[in-house]
Scaffold this motif. Structure first.
Motif, PDB file in Angstrom:
ATOM      1  N   UNK A   1      77.003 -33.182  57.627  1.00  0.00           N
ATOM      2  CA  UNK A   1      78.049 -33.079  56.414  1.00  0.00           C
ATOM      3  C   UNK A   1      78.409 -31.387  57.669  1.00  0.00           C
ATOM      4  N   UNK A   2      79.950 -31.845  57.281  1.00  0.00           N
ATOM      5  CA  UNK A   2      80.655 -29.721  58.856  1.00  0.00           C
ATOM      6  C   UNK A   2      80.769 -31.015  59.927  1.00  0.00           C
ATOM      7  N   UNK A   3      80.344 -29.519  60.853  1.00  0.00           N
ATOM      8  CA  UNK A   3      80.889 -30.417  62.635  1.00  0.00           C
ATOM      9  C   UNK A   3      79.482 -30.679  62.819  1.00  0.00           C
ATOM     10  N   UNK A   4      79.093 -31.492  63.717  1.00  0.00           N
ATOM     11  CA  UNK A   4      77.619 -31.893  64.199  1.00  0.00           C
ATOM     12  C   UNK A   4      78.223 -32.688  65.428  1.00  0.00           C
ATOM     13  N   UNK A   5      77.557 -32.367  66.601  1.00  0.00           N
ATOM     14  CA  UNK A   5      77.582 -33.282  67.889  1.00  0.00           C
ATOM     15  C   UNK A   5      77.218 -34.864  67.071  1.00  0.00           C
ATOM     16  N   UNK A   6      77.636 -35.348  68.535  1.00  0.00           N
ATOM     17  CA  UNK A   6      77.016 -37.103  68.304  1.00  0.00           C
ATOM     18  C   UNK A   6      75.481 -37.152  67.668  1.00  0.00           C
ATOM     19  N   UNK A   7      75.061 -36.564  69.151  1.00  0.00           N
ATOM     20  CA  UNK A   7      73.587 -36.927  68.733  1.00  0.00           C
ATOM     21  C   UNK A   7      72.966 -35.964  67.985  1.00  0.00           C
ATOM     22  N   UNK A   8      73.157 -34.932  67.183  1.00  0.00           N
ATOM     23  CA  UNK A   8      72.639 -34.732  66.163  1.00  0.00           C
ATOM     24  C   UNK A   8      73.030 -35.621  64.374  1.00  0.00           C
ATOM     25  N   UNK A   9      74.088 -36.334  65.217  1.00  0.00           N
ATOM     26  CA  UNK A   9      74.274 -37.300  63.856  1.00  0.00           C
ATOM     27  C   UNK A   9      73.510 -38.066  63.601  1.00  0.00           C
ATOM     28  N   UNK A  10      72.946 -38.437  65.287  1.00  0.00           N
ATOM     29  CA  UNK A  10      71.931 -39.690  65.555  1.00  0.00           C
ATOM     30  C   UNK A  10      70.828 -39.708  65.071  1.00  0.00           C
ATOM     31  N   UNK A  11      70.562 -38.273  65.115  1.00  0.00           N
ATOM     32  CA  UNK A  11      68.982 -37.735  65.559  1.00  0.00           C
ATOM     33  C   UNK A  11      68.586 -37.310  63.655  1.00  0.00           C
ATOM     34  N   UNK A  12      70.001 -37.101  62.583  1.00  0.00           N
ATOM     35  CA  UNK A  12      69.412 -36.742  61.548  1.00  0.00           C
ATOM     36  C   UNK A  12      69.578 -37.952  60.804  1.00  0.00           C
ATOM     37  N   UNK A  13      69.830 -39.378  60.974  1.00  0.00           N
ATOM     38  CA  UNK A  13      70.185 -40.642  60.364  1.00  0.00           C
ATOM     39  C   UNK A  13      69.765 -41.477  60.406  1.00  0.00           C
ATOM     40  N   UNK A  14      70.476 -42.700  59.920  1.00  0.00           N
ATOM     41  CA  UNK A  14      69.302 -44.300  59.514  1.00  0.00           C
ATOM     42  C   UNK A  14      70.820 -44.403  60.905  1.00  0.00           C
ATOM     43  N   UNK A  15      72.253 -44.065  61.615  1.00  0.00           N
ATOM     44  CA  UNK A  15      72.972 -44.611  62.034  1.00  0.00           C
ATOM     45  C   UNK A  15      72.788 -44.444  63.906  1.00  0.00           C
ATOM     46  N   UNK A  16      72.298 -45.965  64.080  1.00  0.00           N
ATOM     47  CA  UNK A  16      72.308 -46.431  65.393  1.00  0.00           C
ATOM     48  C   UNK A  16      73.357 -45.516  66.016  1.00  0.00           C
TER      49      UNK A  16
END
Length: 167
Positions: free
Chosen positions: A93-108
């Motif tokens: 949610x909100x604004x994240x860095x690409x690195x945070x998005x990848x580390x917080x989720x199953x997105x590869x």
């Protein structure tokens, strides 16, 4: 623990928004665990529609869905589902860095329309609380597009304008 399996649920839906809504309702109703994958799939042919797929190990899930009147089959309808439920989705949610998005989720991976390579992990990504990656060759990939100020945003918008809305 029971091994997860994949079910396809066909409710005869015509649009992605309704499919997303039903997928989230079913996940809550069936008490699906956090690690569940739930995807939408565009079915073409004589009767174009949007089907759902769920990975689940919840005992009796298939039977409950059938009892509610859904057409349920084993396996996924295809290998390119659009993920609505996936590990970490609730934390994007909100604004994240690409690195945070990848580390917080199953997105590869994250790809950017019109750009070669992958974005810098420090690049801000404005999620709009609507992150729908797709399965591509066995990997969950989010397609993003450039936004103002050197940021990115997911390609899919949360509230698309229907075709011919001004007619």
């Amino acid at each position: 623990m029971t091994t997860p399996y994949v079910l396809t649920v066909d409710a005869g839906l015509k649009d992605l928004r309704a499919a997303d809504h039903l997928l989230l309702e079913l996940a809550a109703e069936l008490a699906l665990p956090e690690g569940t994958f739930g995807c939408t799939h565009l079915l073409r042919g004589d009767r174009p529609r949007v089907a759902l797929s769920l990975t689940t190990s919840v005992k009796g899930c298939r039977e409950r869905l059938i009892a509610e009147g859904y057409e349920v089959k084993g396996g996924a309808p295809d290998a390119v589902g659009r993920a609505v439920l996936y590990p970490g989705a609730a934390h994007l949610t909100g604004t994240l860095t690409v690195g945070e998005l990848l580390s917080r989720s199953a997105i590869d991976a994250v790809t950017v329309l019109g750009a070669a390579g992958t974005p810098d992990p420090a690049t801000p990504l404005v999620t709009r609380d609507h992150v729908r990656p797709q399965w591509q060759q066995g990997r969950l990939v989010l397609t993003a597009m450039p936004a103002a100020g050197g940021r990115l945003t997911p390609f899919e918008v949360p509230d698309p304008t229907p075709c011919c809305a001004d007619h």
